[in-house]
Design an enzyme around this catalytic site. Structure first.
Site, PDB file in Angstrom:
ATOM      1  N   LYS A  29       0.703  -1.196  -0.029  1.00 12.70           N
ATOM      2  CA  LYS A  29      -0.092  -0.042  -0.110  1.00 12.70           C
ATOM      3  C   LYS A  29       0.844   1.310  -0.135  1.00 12.70           C
ATOM      4  O   LYS A  29       1.865   1.134   0.534  1.00 12.70           O
ATOM      5  CB  LYS A  29      -0.779   0.010   1.226  1.00 12.70           C
ATOM      6  CG  LYS A  29      -1.781  -1.173   1.272  1.00 12.70           C
ATOM      7  CD  LYS A  29      -2.921  -1.154   0.317  1.00 12.70           C
ATOM      8  CE  LYS A  29      -4.111  -2.097   0.460  1.00 12.70           C
ATOM      9  NZ  LYS A  29      -5.332  -1.792  -0.535  1.00 12.70           N
ATOM     10  N   HIS A  76     -10.557  -8.418  -7.694  1.00 13.41           N
ATOM     11  CA  HIS A  76     -10.529  -7.775  -6.049  1.00 13.41           C
ATOM     12  C   HIS A  76     -11.097  -8.823  -5.255  1.00 13.41           C
ATOM     13  O   HIS A  76     -12.220  -9.005  -4.989  1.00 13.41           O
ATOM     14  CB  HIS A  76     -10.972  -6.789  -5.834  1.00 13.41           C
ATOM     15  CG  HIS A  76     -11.018  -5.973  -4.554  1.00 13.41           C
ATOM     16  ND1 HIS A  76     -12.156  -6.082  -3.690  1.00 13.41           N
ATOM     17  CD2 HIS A  76     -10.006  -5.567  -3.835  1.00 13.41           C
ATOM     18  CE1 HIS A  76     -11.775  -5.482  -2.742  1.00 13.41           C
ATOM     19  NE2 HIS A  76     -10.642  -5.174  -2.670  1.00 13.41           N
ATOM     20  N   GLU A 116      -6.252 -11.850  -6.245  1.00 14.30           N
ATOM     21  CA  GLU A 116      -5.686 -11.321  -5.104  1.00 14.30           C
ATOM     22  C   GLU A 116      -5.905 -12.326  -4.055  1.00 14.30           C
ATOM     23  O   GLU A 116      -6.867 -12.970  -3.620  1.00 14.30           O
ATOM     24  CB  GLU A 116      -6.388 -10.138  -4.558  1.00 14.30           C
ATOM     25  CG  GLU A 116      -5.900  -9.336  -3.462  1.00 14.30           C
ATOM     26  CD  GLU A 116      -6.362  -8.050  -3.449  1.00 14.30           C
ATOM     27  OE1 GLU A 116      -5.846  -7.015  -2.927  1.00 14.30           O
ATOM     28  OE2 GLU A 116      -7.597  -7.966  -3.964  1.00 14.30           O
TER      29      GLU A 116
END
Length: 382
Positions: A181, A312, A332
């Site tokens: 992130k 996702h 993911e």
């Protein structure tokens, strides 16, 4: 049964809806928290649908909401579920449309259609089980495994040393790529963290970053250019999720691919990204756009434009949908959902492997049932 049409294979006898709250072991922070827009995430609300037919077959599906929306999804699903009783569960597209019209006054996106996702997924699970096939095989698989990358170890509440340790564990477990992130108020710190992870994992490991919509256009362009040196697979959500024009400008200016779409809640919203050439990698989320029925419509649009996909979250669903997509996808990897199911997906060689279990290949665990905060059974008596 007297009066039954010969074209009807079975009928839905009951729908059980469960609202399940999954606690997270630590508060999760991404850029939205560090910029003051959200609080750390401490739990995830899941909506489970279990559909049982007159012939005794069962399908299970789920959707979810982070931070808010779980009770709304459960309430809406409870209102429209009676319209399924007596219907043939094979008619999935027609049933999706029927439920949309049952709740038409609250729209065709967001919580309204997310409430339908768990039901829709359960119907597809049921159809695949009836065929005795894994869902990917029912849809028509292009591969038996998909590339996977880890996100659960790359959040901003983790120190740089923890990021590196988490990356090592993920790679040793068989995961193929690492996502970290970014989007901190201090852009230099973002670059320092990415540089540290890239140096730690080496140049050969696929590395992605995710800004969670926290940059404006000039910042995204400047940071995007600075990130070019790290040979990233993609930069995810550098701008507001609905800024298709801004994402298109970035995609045209940067060598690194731009990824996005996870926050969008309908096929129509994704179509705008595709139409404007806003992303190089599309990241749809089946539970967020209304289930597998809608995902398949979107996948056809993406394939037409030769867009790779990287669905996702919800890997238990998306491994099947990605395996059935013609272009080589990414999925993911999150370990957060492990307590909810009795089964585990096999990971190895940088890939997530399909099991030979029929349907989605998952069963709600006793722990999931213990975390149930609300439950309703809809049948002919209700």
């Amino acid at each position: 049964m007297a009066g039954r049409s010969p074209a009807v294979l079975d009928r839905i006898a009951s729908v059980t809806l469960s609202s399940v709250t999954l606690p997270l072991p630590t508060g999760i922070s991404d850029a939205k928290v560090l910029t003051g827009r959200q609080r750390p995430m401490t739990e995830v609300a899941f909506l489970f649908a279990e559909i049982r037919t007159e012939a005794g077959l069962e399908g299970v599906g789920f959707g979810y909401a982070k931070r808010a929306g779980g009770p709304a999804q459960f309430a809406h699903a409870r209102e429209v579920a009676p319209d399924l009783i007596g219907e043939d569960p094979s008619d999935i597209g027609r049933l999706w449309t029927k439920l949309v019209w049952a709740g038409a006054s609250v729209g065709r996106s967001g919580a309204a259609t997310q409430a339908l996702a768990a039901i829709d997924v359960a119907l597809w699970d049921l159809k695949a089980k009836r065929a005795g096939l894994p869902l990917a095989k029912l849809l028509g698989a292009h591969r038996d495994s998909v590339r996977c990358y880890d996100t659960s170890g790359g959040f901003l509440h983790e120190s740089v040393e923890r990021l590196k340790d988490n990356a090592t564990r993920a790679l040793e477990s068989g995961v193929g790529g690492i996502k970290v992130k970014v989007g901190l108020p201090d852009r230099a710190e973002d670059l320092r963290r990415v540089a540290a992870v890239r140096e730690h994992v080496g140049d050969a490991v696929p590395l992605m970053v995710d800004a969670n919509q926290q940059w404006d256009r000039p910042t995204a362009m400047r940071v995007g250019r600075a990130l070019e040196e790290f040979d990233l697979v993609w930069i995810e959500e550098p701008l507001d999720a609905y800024d298709a024009e801004g994402h298109a400008r970035l995609a045209g200016a940067l060598d690194t691919a731009i990824a996005g779409g996870e926050m969008l809640t309908s096929v129509a919203e994704h179509h705008e990204l595709i139409r404007q050439g806003a992303v190089d990698v599309l990241q749809p989320d089946a539970p967020r756009i209304g289930g597998i029925t809608q995902f398949l419509k979107l996948a056809a649009l993406a394939e037409h434009r030769n867009l790779p996909i990287a669905p996702h979250f919800a890997m238990e669903i998306h491994v099947h949908l990605a395996a059935a997509y013609p272009l080589e996808p990414w999925v993911e990897h999150f370990d957060w959902l492990h307590p909810l199911f009795d089964e585990r997906l096999a990971i190895g060689g940088g890939r997530m492997h399909l099991s030979d279990r029929p349907g989605l290949g998952i069963t709600m665990s006793d722990q999931a049932r213990a975390w149930t905060v609300d439950r309703v059974v809809v049948d002919e008596s209700r």
